[in-house]
Design a protein around this motif. Structure first.
Motif, short mmCIF file in Angstrom:
data_model
loop_
_atom_site.label_atom_id
_atom_site.label_comp_id
_atom_site.label_asym_id
_atom_site.label_seq_id
_atom_site.Cartn_x
_atom_site.Cartn_y
_atom_site.Cartn_z
N CYS A 1 4.67 -0.67 -10.22
CA CYS A 1 4.41 0.70 -9.80
C CYS A 1 3.10 1.16 -10.44
CB CYS A 1 5.57 1.62 -10.20
SG CYS A 1 7.20 0.95 -9.85
N ASP A 2 2.79 2.43 -10.27
CA ASP A 2 1.57 2.98 -10.85
C ASP A 2 1.79 3.25 -12.33
OD1 ASP A 2 -0.92 4.05 -11.20
OD2 ASP A 2 -0.45 5.98 -10.27
N GLY A 3 1.29 2.35 -13.18
CA GLY A 3 1.44 2.51 -14.62
C GLY A 3 2.82 2.23 -15.15
N GLU B 1 -7.15 -6.73 -6.49
CA GLU B 1 -6.33 -6.10 -7.52
C GLU B 1 -4.88 -6.59 -7.45
OE1 GLU B 1 -4.85 -1.60 -8.57
OE2 GLU B 1 -6.99 -1.93 -8.19
N ASP C 1 -2.69 -8.57 -10.26
CA ASP C 1 -1.47 -7.92 -10.75
C ASP C 1 -0.32 -8.90 -10.91
OD1 ASP C 1 -2.68 -5.48 -10.90
OD2 ASP C 1 -1.91 -4.73 -8.99
N GLU D 1 6.31 -0.76 -14.81
CA GLU D 1 6.91 -1.96 -14.23
C GLU D 1 8.37 -2.05 -14.68
OE1 GLU D 1 4.49 -2.64 -16.70
OE2 GLU D 1 2.71 -2.40 -15.44
N VAL E 1 6.15 5.36 -8.62
CA VAL E 1 5.10 5.87 -7.73
C VAL E 1 4.23 4.70 -7.31
CG1 VAL E 1 3.20 7.51 -7.49
CG2 VAL E 1 5.16 8.08 -8.93
N ALA E 2 3.80 4.70 -6.07
CA ALA E 2 2.97 3.62 -5.55
C ALA E 2 1.57 3.69 -6.15
CB ALA E 2 2.88 3.70 -4.03
N PRO E 3 0.90 2.54 -6.34
CA PRO E 3 -0.50 2.54 -6.79
C PRO E 3 -1.42 3.17 -5.74
CG PRO E 3 0.54 0.40 -7.11
CD PRO E 3 1.47 1.20 -6.27
N TRP E 4 -2.70 3.19 -6.04
CA TRP E 4 -3.66 3.89 -5.17
C TRP E 4 -3.73 3.29 -3.77
CZ3 TRP E 4 -7.67 1.14 -3.02
CH2 TRP E 4 -7.97 -0.09 -3.59
N HIS E 5 -3.46 1.98 -3.64
CA HIS E 5 -3.54 1.37 -2.32
C HIS E 5 -2.26 1.57 -1.50
CE1 HIS E 5 -1.21 -1.67 -4.41
NE2 HIS E 5 -2.22 -1.92 -5.22
N THR F 1 7.69 6.12 -20.90
CA THR F 1 6.82 6.67 -19.86
C THR F 1 7.14 8.13 -19.56
OG1 THR F 1 6.63 4.48 -18.85
CG2 THR F 1 6.00 6.36 -17.49
#
Length: 334
Positions: free
Chosen positions: A88-90, A246, A250, A92, A35-39, A298
Motif C-alpha cells: 500500500c502507500d507507505g 517502480e 517494489d 505493507e 491506500v493505493a500508491p500514486w499509480h 502507522t
C-alpha cells in the motif's frame, strides 16, 4: 515453556488463524489505512522463504537436497514457504503463506497460495509481483484466467525471451525517468507472445539505471550502472514506464521489509516443534503480529514521536506493559 508452545501450535488448525488475519485487513481497510500508491494499483508480492535447515531433524513436511561437504555428500532437510504481502502507500501487510510440499516446485506452491487468496482477498489487489523464477507460463496463465495482472523479473532462466527482448530494445527509443539522484532509461516494448497458452500479448521493459555513490574509504564519487528486464501483462494505459519501473523494484519490499524484519526482530524462523503444522501456525502468528504492530506504528503514533524513537523501542515498551499484567494500572498509550 517452549515445549508447551510447540505442542499447542501443533494442535492449532490453520483455518482458525487465517480468518483472524483477514479480520485485521478488513478493519484496516475500513479505517482508510490501506491506500493505493500514486499509480492507483494495489500489488501483492509473492516470494519463497526458507525458514531453516538441518542434517539430522526430519519430518513429513521436510524437503531434502544433496549438499557437497568436505566429508562427502550429505542429505539436508529444510522447510520453505511461499508468502504473499500486500503493498500500500507507505504500508505493507502480510496476507497469507503456504508451505511447499515435498515433490513440488515453488511456482506450484505459489499457485495454491493464490487460489486461496483469490477467494479471500479477491478485491484487495490488481496485480502480482514476483521474482524471475515465476516467469513461467503456469503462473501467467493462472493469474490471467482470474483477471489479475502479473509482473515478473526476466533473467537468464528464460534465455530465449531475454535475448529477444535485448535485441528488440535496440530498435526502440528509450524514455528518460528521474528518481531522485538516479537516472533511468526505459525501453518499453509491447506485443510479445512467448507462450501459446496466454492469448494476451505481453509487455517487456528494459531499464538501464545509473546512480552515483560516495565511497566511504576515499570519499570519491563512483558511478554504478545496473540493467533490469521485466515481463508483464500490464499495458501502457494501466501503467506508464515510470509506474512499471517502480512496481518492478517494489518486489523487494517483501524481503527488505518483510522477511528481514520478521526473521531478525520477531524470530519467525525459530522452531518450537519440528512439525509442519506447528511451523506453519507460528509463521502465521508472526505475520499477524507484524501486521498489528505496523498498523499501530502507522496509525496510532504521532509523527513527532516517531521522529524521536525507533520501532524496536516501541516494541520493548509494549512488551514491558504486557509483562506488568492486566491487573495493574497501565500507562496511557502515546
Amino acid at each position: 515453556s517452549p515445549d508447551s508452545i510447540g505442542r499447542i501450535l501443533n494442535l492449532t488448525a490453520p483455518d482458525t488463524v487465517r480468518p483472524a488475519m483477514h479480520a485485521i485487513y478488513s478493519q484496516l481497510k475500513r479505517n482508510k489505512t490501506i491506500v493505493a500508491p500514486w499509480h492507483g494499483l494495489f500489488a501483492v508480492v509473492v516470494d519463497g522463504h526458507e525458514s531453516h535447515s538441518s542434517y539430522k531433524c526430519c519430518c513429513d513436511g521436510c524437503l531434502h537436497r544433496e549438499i557437497r561437504t568436505a566429508t562427502g555428500t550429505r542429505t539436508q532437510f529444510y522447510h520453505r514457504n511461499v508468502s504473499a504481502m500486500l503493498l500500500c502507500d507507505g504500508f505493507e501487510i502480510f496476507l497469507d503463506c503456504e508451505p511447499q510440499l515435498p515433490g513440488e516446485d515453488e511456482v506450484a506452491t505459489a499457485i495454491r497460495l493464490l487460489e486461496r487468496i483469490l477467494r479471500t482477498y479477491a478485491r484487495a489487489f490488481d496485480l502480482v509481483l514476483a521474482d524471475a523464477i515465476y516467469t513461467d507460463p503456469r503462473f501467467f496463465t493462472f493469474l490471467h484466467s482470474h483477471g489479475k495482472d502479473v509482473l515478473t523479473v526476466l533473467k537468464e532462466n528464460r534465455p530465449g525471451l531475454l535475448a529477444e527482448a535485448r535485441t528488440l530494445s535496440e530498435l526502440v527509443e528509450p524514455t528518460s525517468i528521474c528518481q531522485g539522484r538516479k537516472k533511468i532509461e526505459c525501453w518499453d516494448m509491447e506485443g510479445f507472445a512467448p507462450w501459446p497458452e496466454i492469448k494476451k500479448p505481453l509487455r517487456v521493459a528494459r531499464t538501464r539505471e545509473t546512480s552515483t555513490i560516495k565511497r566511504q574509504l576515499d570519499g570519491k564519487n563512483e558511478e554504478q550502472v545496473s540493467e533490469w528486464f521485466w515481463l508483464t501483462t500490464l499495458d501502457r494505459e494501466q501503467a506508464n514506464p515510470k509506474a512499471l519501473v517502480e512496481l518492478g523494484h517494489d518486489r523487494w519490499d517483501i524481503e527488505n521489509h518483510g522477511f528481514n524484519e520478521t526473521v531478525n526482530e520477531w524470530q519467525t524462523d525459530h522452531v518450537y516443534r519440528h512439525a509442519p503444522t506447528a511451523i506453519l501456525i507460528f509463521t502465521l502468528l508472526c505475520m499477524m503480529v507484524y501486521n498489528l504492530f505496523h498498523a499501530f506504528w502507522t496509525r496510532n503514533l504521532k509523527p513527532a514521536l516517531k521522529a524521536k524513537v525507533t520501532m524496536r523501542h516501541i516494541a520493548r515498551v509494549i512488551l514491558q506493559e504486557l509483562y506488568k499484567g492486566i491487573h495493574q494500572h497501565l500507562p496511557q498509550p502515546p
